[in-house]
Scaffold this active site. Structure first.
Site, PDB file in Angstrom:
ATOM      1  N   SER A 105      28.364  18.198  20.101  1.00 51.47           N
ATOM      2  CA  SER A 105      28.461  19.654  20.322  1.00 51.47           C
ATOM      3  C   SER A 105      29.000  19.905  21.726  1.00 51.47           C
ATOM      4  O   SER A 105      29.620  19.023  22.327  1.00 51.47           O
ATOM      5  CB  SER A 105      27.090  20.300  20.134  1.00 51.47           C
ATOM      6  OG  SER A 105      27.204  21.703  20.075  1.00 51.47           O
ATOM      7  N   ASN A 106      28.804  21.088  22.248  1.00 50.07           N
ATOM      8  CA  ASN A 106      29.235  21.436  23.608  1.00 50.07           C
ATOM      9  C   ASN A 106      28.251  22.464  24.163  1.00 50.07           C
ATOM     10  O   ASN A 106      27.423  22.993  23.415  1.00 50.07           O
ATOM     11  CB  ASN A 106      30.686  21.947  23.590  1.00 50.07           C
ATOM     12  CG  ASN A 106      30.808  23.200  22.760  1.00 50.07           C
ATOM     13  OD1 ASN A 106      30.229  24.224  23.078  1.00 50.07           O
ATOM     14  ND2 ASN A 106      31.534  23.115  21.647  1.00 50.07           N
TER      15      ASN A 106
END
Ligand code: C5P
Length: 214
Positions: free
Chosen positions: A24-25
Protein backbone atom coordinates in the site's frame (compact mmCIF):
# COMPACT_ATOMS: atom_id res chain seq x y z
CA UNK A 1 -30.60 23.75 -13.47
CA UNK A 2 -29.42 20.13 -13.54
CA UNK A 3 -27.87 18.75 -10.38
CA UNK A 4 -24.24 17.81 -11.01
CA UNK A 5 -23.35 14.24 -10.11
CA UNK A 6 -19.80 13.97 -8.86
CA UNK A 7 -17.85 10.76 -8.36
CA UNK A 8 -14.71 11.08 -6.21
CA UNK A 9 -12.11 8.51 -5.21
CA UNK A 10 -9.80 8.88 -2.23
CA UNK A 11 -7.34 7.05 -0.05
CA UNK A 12 -4.83 4.35 -0.81
CA UNK A 13 -5.64 0.86 -2.02
CA UNK A 14 -4.36 -2.28 -0.33
CA UNK A 15 -3.14 -5.17 -2.39
CA UNK A 16 -3.07 -8.21 -0.12
CA UNK A 17 -0.85 -11.25 -0.46
CA UNK A 18 -2.51 -12.89 2.52
CA UNK A 19 -5.38 -11.74 4.78
CA UNK A 20 -3.08 -9.69 7.04
CA UNK A 21 -0.27 -8.49 4.74
CA UNK A 22 -0.37 -6.12 1.82
CA UNK A 23 1.31 -3.55 -0.45
CA UNK A 24 0.00 0.00 0.00
CA UNK A 25 1.11 3.62 0.47
CA UNK A 26 0.74 6.27 3.21
CA UNK A 27 -2.22 8.14 1.70
CA UNK A 28 -4.69 9.15 4.42
CA UNK A 29 -7.51 9.92 1.98
CA UNK A 30 -7.91 13.43 3.47
CA UNK A 31 -7.65 15.44 0.25
CA UNK A 32 -10.36 13.44 -1.54
CA UNK A 33 -12.47 13.25 1.61
CA UNK A 34 -12.50 17.06 1.87
CA UNK A 35 -13.25 17.30 -1.86
CA UNK A 36 -16.29 15.06 -1.30
CA UNK A 37 -17.43 17.25 1.58
CA UNK A 38 -16.92 20.41 -0.50
CA UNK A 39 -18.78 18.85 -3.44
CA UNK A 40 -21.76 18.04 -1.22
CA UNK A 41 -21.74 21.50 0.37
CA UNK A 42 -21.65 23.00 -3.11
CA UNK A 43 -24.93 21.20 -3.81
CA UNK A 44 -23.57 18.40 -6.00
CA UNK A 45 -24.88 14.87 -5.73
CA UNK A 46 -21.75 13.16 -4.37
CA UNK A 47 -20.40 9.61 -4.26
CA UNK A 48 -17.05 8.96 -2.55
CA UNK A 49 -15.24 5.70 -3.26
CA UNK A 50 -12.85 5.46 -0.33
CA UNK A 51 -9.92 3.06 0.05
CA UNK A 52 -8.88 1.86 3.53
CA UNK A 53 -8.93 4.98 5.69
CA UNK A 54 -9.69 5.98 9.27
CA UNK A 55 -11.89 8.82 8.00
CA UNK A 56 -15.60 8.71 8.87
CA UNK A 57 -18.59 8.76 6.54
CA UNK A 58 -19.93 12.18 5.53
CA UNK A 59 -23.62 13.00 6.03
CA UNK A 60 -25.28 13.47 2.68
CA UNK A 61 -22.49 11.74 0.72
CA UNK A 62 -22.82 8.20 -0.62
CA UNK A 63 -19.59 6.67 0.74
CA UNK A 64 -18.55 3.31 -0.68
CA UNK A 65 -15.57 1.66 1.04
CA UNK A 66 -13.20 -0.53 -0.93
CA UNK A 67 -9.88 -2.29 -0.35
CA UNK A 68 -8.05 -3.07 -3.60
CA UNK A 69 -7.62 -1.34 -6.97
CA UNK A 70 -9.78 -4.06 -8.52
CA UNK A 71 -12.61 -3.30 -6.03
CA UNK A 72 -12.21 0.43 -6.65
CA UNK A 73 -12.53 -0.09 -10.39
CA UNK A 74 -15.66 -2.17 -10.08
CA UNK A 75 -17.40 0.27 -7.71
CA UNK A 76 -16.38 3.23 -9.92
CA UNK A 77 -17.79 1.44 -12.97
CA UNK A 78 -21.13 1.14 -11.16
CA UNK A 79 -21.37 4.93 -10.76
CA UNK A 80 -19.42 6.18 -13.77
CA UNK A 81 -22.17 6.04 -16.42
CA UNK A 82 -24.33 8.27 -14.35
CA UNK A 83 -21.80 10.92 -13.27
CA UNK A 84 -20.95 14.29 -14.85
CA UNK A 85 -17.53 14.60 -13.27
CA UNK A 86 -15.00 12.10 -11.92
CA UNK A 87 -12.31 13.38 -9.56
CA UNK A 88 -9.77 10.62 -9.16
CA UNK A 89 -7.72 11.61 -6.12
CA UNK A 90 -7.09 8.07 -4.83
CA UNK A 91 -3.46 6.97 -4.50
CA UNK A 92 -4.08 3.66 -6.22
CA UNK A 93 -1.30 1.13 -5.66
CA UNK A 94 0.44 0.57 -9.01
CA UNK A 95 1.33 -3.04 -8.30
CA UNK A 96 -0.05 -6.07 -6.50
CA UNK A 97 1.34 -9.49 -5.62
CA UNK A 98 0.51 -12.13 -8.21
CA UNK A 99 -0.18 -14.78 -5.59
CA UNK A 100 -2.72 -14.67 -2.76
CA UNK A 101 -2.55 -17.12 0.14
CA UNK A 102 -5.98 -17.33 1.73
CA UNK A 103 -4.76 -17.90 5.29
CA UNK A 104 -2.17 -15.98 7.31
CA UNK A 105 1.02 -17.31 5.73
CA UNK A 106 3.58 -18.87 8.05
CA UNK A 107 6.96 -17.12 7.87
CA UNK A 108 8.55 -19.91 5.87
CA UNK A 109 5.67 -19.85 3.37
CA UNK A 110 6.36 -16.24 2.42
CA UNK A 111 8.07 -15.87 -0.92
CA UNK A 112 11.02 -13.51 -0.39
CA UNK A 113 11.05 -12.59 -4.08
CA UNK A 114 7.34 -12.28 -4.77
CA UNK A 115 6.11 -11.81 -8.31
CA UNK A 116 4.24 -8.56 -8.80
CA UNK A 117 1.82 -7.48 -11.48
CA UNK A 118 0.26 -4.13 -12.39
CA UNK A 119 -3.10 -3.18 -10.97
CA UNK A 120 -5.70 -1.95 -13.46
CA UNK A 121 -5.36 1.75 -14.25
CA UNK A 122 -8.82 2.89 -13.20
CA UNK A 123 -8.67 6.35 -14.74
CA UNK A 124 -7.21 5.11 -18.01
CA UNK A 125 -9.85 2.35 -18.21
CA UNK A 126 -12.74 4.74 -17.54
CA UNK A 127 -11.34 7.44 -19.83
CA UNK A 128 -12.02 5.13 -22.79
CA UNK A 129 -15.75 5.75 -22.14
CA UNK A 130 -15.33 9.45 -21.39
CA UNK A 131 -18.12 10.86 -23.57
CA UNK A 132 -19.01 14.34 -22.25
CA UNK A 133 -17.85 13.64 -18.74
CA UNK A 134 -15.30 15.84 -17.07
CA UNK A 135 -12.31 13.78 -15.90
CA UNK A 136 -9.93 15.14 -13.29
CA UNK A 137 -6.79 13.26 -12.28
CA UNK A 138 -4.23 13.79 -9.57
CA UNK A 139 -0.47 13.56 -9.98
CA UNK A 140 1.43 13.05 -6.75
CA UNK A 141 5.12 13.33 -7.49
CA UNK A 142 8.37 13.98 -5.71
CA UNK A 143 10.20 15.46 -8.72
CA UNK A 144 9.45 17.14 -12.09
CA UNK A 145 5.89 17.53 -10.80
CA UNK A 146 4.44 19.74 -13.57
CA UNK A 147 6.15 17.90 -16.39
CA UNK A 148 4.98 14.44 -15.23
CA UNK A 149 1.49 15.79 -14.56
CA UNK A 150 1.19 17.15 -18.11
CA UNK A 151 2.16 13.72 -19.48
CA UNK A 152 -0.62 12.04 -17.50
CA UNK A 153 -3.17 14.63 -18.59
CA UNK A 154 -2.53 13.60 -22.20
CA UNK A 155 -2.11 9.89 -21.61
CA UNK A 156 -5.33 9.52 -19.60
CA UNK A 157 -7.38 11.93 -21.76
CA UNK A 158 -8.18 14.22 -18.81
CA UNK A 159 -9.76 17.67 -18.74
CA UNK A 160 -7.48 18.73 -15.92
CA UNK A 161 -4.91 17.32 -13.56
CA UNK A 162 -4.13 18.39 -10.03
CA UNK A 163 -0.40 18.28 -9.43
CA UNK A 164 1.04 18.08 -5.97
CA UNK A 165 4.50 17.56 -4.61
CA UNK A 166 4.40 14.77 -2.03
CA UNK A 167 8.13 14.98 -1.38
CA UNK A 168 7.68 17.66 1.30
CA UNK A 169 6.41 16.83 4.78
CA UNK A 170 4.18 19.95 4.97
CA UNK A 171 2.23 19.09 1.82
CA UNK A 172 2.78 15.36 1.57
CA UNK A 173 0.54 12.34 1.77
CA UNK A 174 -0.83 12.41 5.30
CA UNK A 175 -0.36 16.13 6.09
CA UNK A 176 -3.18 18.58 6.84
CA UNK A 177 -1.99 21.13 4.29
CA UNK A 178 -1.43 20.89 0.60
CA UNK A 179 -0.17 22.97 -2.31
CA UNK A 180 -1.61 22.22 -5.71
CA UNK A 181 -1.40 23.39 -9.29
CA UNK A 182 -4.24 22.62 -11.67
CA UNK A 183 -3.19 22.04 -15.27
CA UNK A 184 -5.77 22.33 -18.03
CA UNK A 185 -5.72 20.89 -21.56
CA UNK A 186 -5.03 24.38 -22.86
CA UNK A 187 -1.71 24.24 -21.04
CA UNK A 188 -2.89 26.85 -18.53
CA UNK A 189 -1.50 26.24 -15.03
CA UNK A 190 -3.48 27.60 -12.09
CA UNK A 191 -1.54 27.94 -8.88
CA UNK A 192 -3.46 27.33 -5.65
CA UNK A 193 -1.25 28.55 -2.79
CA UNK A 194 -0.54 26.32 0.19
CA UNK A 195 -3.59 26.03 2.43
CA UNK A 196 -5.44 23.43 4.49
CA UNK A 197 -6.82 20.52 2.49
CA UNK A 198 -10.33 21.67 3.46
CA UNK A 199 -9.77 25.17 2.04
CA UNK A 200 -8.15 23.80 -1.09
CA UNK A 201 -11.00 21.35 -1.63
CA UNK A 202 -13.53 24.20 -1.48
CA UNK A 203 -11.48 26.32 -3.92
CA UNK A 204 -11.05 23.38 -6.27
CA UNK A 205 -14.78 22.55 -6.46
CA UNK A 206 -15.64 26.22 -7.02
CA UNK A 207 -13.00 26.41 -9.76
CA UNK A 208 -14.21 23.22 -11.49
CA UNK A 209 -17.80 24.41 -11.36
CA UNK A 210 -16.90 27.79 -12.92
CA UNK A 211 -14.70 26.20 -15.55
CA UNK A 212 -16.77 23.22 -16.64
CA UNK A 213 -20.41 23.75 -15.66
CA UNK A 214 -21.16 27.44 -16.28
O1 C5P B 1 -0.03 7.19 -13.38
P1 C5P B 1 -0.27 7.78 -12.06
O2 C5P B 1 -0.55 6.75 -11.02
O3 C5P B 1 0.72 8.69 -11.49
O4 C5P B 1 -1.56 8.67 -12.34
C1 C5P B 1 -2.22 9.32 -11.33
C2 C5P B 1 -3.71 9.36 -11.60
O5 C5P B 1 -4.18 8.09 -12.08
C3 C5P B 1 -4.48 9.62 -10.33
O6 C5P B 1 -5.63 10.36 -10.64
C4 C5P B 1 -4.81 8.20 -9.85
O7 C5P B 1 -5.93 8.20 -9.01
C5 C5P B 1 -5.05 7.47 -11.14
N1 C5P B 1 -4.71 6.03 -11.10
C6 C5P B 1 -5.69 5.10 -11.40
N2 C5P B 1 -5.38 3.75 -11.38
C7 C5P B 1 -4.12 3.34 -11.10
C8 C5P B 1 -3.11 4.29 -10.84
C9 C5P B 1 -3.44 5.63 -10.83
O8 C5P B 1 -6.83 5.48 -11.64
N3 C5P B 1 -3.85 2.03 -11.10
Amino acid sequence: MKKIKCLITAGPTREHFDPVRYISNPSSGKMGWFIAQASKEFGWDTTLVLGPSALPNIDGVNVERVVSAEDMLSVCRKHFDDCHILIMSAAVSDVRPKMFINHKAKKNEIDLNPQLERTPDILLTLSKEKGNKVLIGFAAETQNVLEYAKGKLEQKNLDAIVANNVGQASTGFASDDNKIDVILRTGEVIDFPQASKKELANSLIKFLSDRFFK
